[in-house]
Each structure stands twice: as C-alpha cells, then as structure tokens.
Scaffold this motif. Structure first.
Motif, mmCIF file in Angstrom:
data_model
loop_
_atom_site.group_PDB
_atom_site.id
_atom_site.type_symbol
_atom_site.label_atom_id
_atom_site.label_comp_id
_atom_site.label_asym_id
_atom_site.label_seq_id
_atom_site.Cartn_x
_atom_site.Cartn_y
_atom_site.Cartn_z
ATOM 1 N N GLY A 1 -0.896 -8.722 6.006
ATOM 2 C CA GLY A 1 -0.521 -8.405 7.980
ATOM 3 C C GLY A 1 -0.644 -8.967 9.083
ATOM 4 O O GLY A 1 -0.203 -9.450 9.934
ATOM 5 N N ILE A 2 -1.604 -9.983 8.612
ATOM 6 C CA ILE A 2 -2.143 -11.288 9.712
ATOM 7 C C ILE A 2 -1.875 -12.081 9.764
ATOM 8 O O ILE A 2 -1.722 -12.888 10.643
ATOM 9 N N ILE A 3 -0.940 -12.890 8.822
ATOM 10 C CA ILE A 3 -0.312 -13.996 8.238
ATOM 11 C C ILE A 3 1.069 -13.390 9.237
ATOM 12 O O ILE A 3 1.501 -14.676 9.933
ATOM 13 N N GLY A 4 1.711 -12.693 8.916
ATOM 14 C CA GLY A 4 2.451 -12.146 9.552
ATOM 15 C C GLY A 4 3.054 -11.980 11.138
ATOM 16 O O GLY A 4 3.631 -12.465 11.615
ATOM 17 N N HIS A 5 1.927 -11.313 11.913
ATOM 18 C CA HIS A 5 1.632 -11.513 12.945
ATOM 19 C C HIS A 5 1.392 -12.739 13.455
ATOM 20 O O HIS A 5 1.722 -13.221 14.790
ATOM 21 N N SER B 1 6.808 -11.160 9.213
ATOM 22 C CA SER B 1 6.276 -10.817 10.853
ATOM 23 C C SER B 1 7.536 -9.520 10.828
ATOM 24 O O SER B 1 6.919 -8.756 12.294
ATOM 25 N N GLN B 2 8.126 -9.036 9.775
ATOM 26 C CA GLN B 2 8.799 -8.037 10.063
ATOM 27 C C GLN B 2 8.221 -6.489 9.808
ATOM 28 O O GLN B 2 7.599 -5.342 10.558
ATOM 29 N N TYR B 3 7.352 -6.580 9.318
ATOM 30 C CA TYR B 3 6.217 -5.553 8.815
ATOM 31 C C TYR B 3 4.687 -5.348 9.025
ATOM 32 O O TYR B 3 3.690 -5.648 8.253
ATOM 33 N N ASN B 4 4.372 -6.778 9.908
ATOM 34 C CA ASN B 4 3.039 -7.071 9.338
ATOM 35 C C ASN B 4 1.807 -5.875 10.582
ATOM 36 O O ASN B 4 1.042 -5.638 9.288
ATOM 37 N N TYR B 5 2.270 -4.321 11.167
ATOM 38 C CA TYR B 5 1.762 -3.666 11.257
ATOM 39 C C TYR B 5 1.617 -2.923 10.460
ATOM 40 O O TYR B 5 1.205 -2.194 9.800
ATOM 41 N N LEU C 1 1.607 -3.920 7.155
ATOM 42 C CA LEU C 1 1.070 -4.220 5.555
ATOM 43 C C LEU C 1 -0.330 -3.515 6.520
ATOM 44 O O LEU C 1 -1.783 -3.865 5.566
ATOM 45 N N LEU C 2 -0.811 -4.150 7.269
ATOM 46 C CA LEU C 2 -2.083 -3.341 7.850
ATOM 47 C C LEU C 2 -2.639 -2.443 7.824
ATOM 48 O O LEU C 2 -3.083 -2.165 7.263
ATOM 49 N N LEU C 3 -1.597 -1.627 8.099
ATOM 50 C CA LEU C 3 -1.987 -0.206 7.814
ATOM 51 C C LEU C 3 -2.214 0.588 6.063
ATOM 52 O O LEU C 3 -3.391 0.527 6.474
ATOM 53 N N VAL C 4 -0.994 -0.219 5.323
ATOM 54 C CA VAL C 4 -1.625 0.009 4.253
ATOM 55 C C VAL C 4 -2.985 -0.535 3.701
ATOM 56 O O VAL C 4 -3.237 0.209 3.124
ATOM 57 N N GLY C 5 -3.221 -2.061 4.266
ATOM 58 C CA GLY C 5 -4.493 -2.166 3.619
ATOM 59 C C GLY C 5 -5.551 -1.591 3.833
ATOM 60 O O GLY C 5 -6.411 -1.404 3.009
ATOM 61 N N PHE C 6 -5.478 -0.991 4.758
ATOM 62 C CA PHE C 6 -6.252 -0.027 5.988
ATOM 63 C C PHE C 6 -6.402 1.367 5.048
ATOM 64 O O PHE C 6 -7.148 1.686 4.653
ATOM 65 N N ILE C 7 -5.146 1.811 4.776
ATOM 66 C CA ILE C 7 -5.553 2.986 4.099
ATOM 67 C C ILE C 7 -5.978 3.110 2.176
ATOM 68 O O ILE C 7 -6.474 3.954 2.211
#
Length: 57
Positions: free
Chosen positions: A22-26, A34-38, A40-46
C-alpha cells in the motif's frame, strides 16, 4: 478485556506485506498498487489488529 497477544508469524507477514504494498502504491506509480493503495493499507492494519486480538490467528 483480554490483553493483546503477538500474532502468528504468517499473520504478521501478511499484514506487513499488505501495508508495504500500500505504501509503495502511494508513492510510486504502479497501476494495480496505486489503484488499491488505501485498501491495501487498511487490509494490512485489520490483519494485524485481528492477529493481536485473537490468539489463534
């Protein structure tokens, strides 16, 4: 409320990998990341939050 526990290694790796992607995509323009960066970050946190909440995961 139960005390948090350390997640299993595979859970930690999945959460960390999703967060890093997610960070790389941002910051870098990679179409799918880049399309799913947020997301991916949310999934990682959850995944990490659930892994510390429940002992079996």
């Amino acid at each position: 409320m139960a005390a948090p526990s350390a997640p299993k290694k595979i859970t930690w790796i999945i959460g960390l990998a999703a967060g890093i992607l997610g960070i790389i995509g941002h910051y870098a323009h990679v179409d799918i990341l880049s399309q799913y960066n947020y997301v991916l970050l949310l999934v990682g946190f959850i995944v990490l939050a659930v892994g510390t909440t429940f002992r079996e995961i």
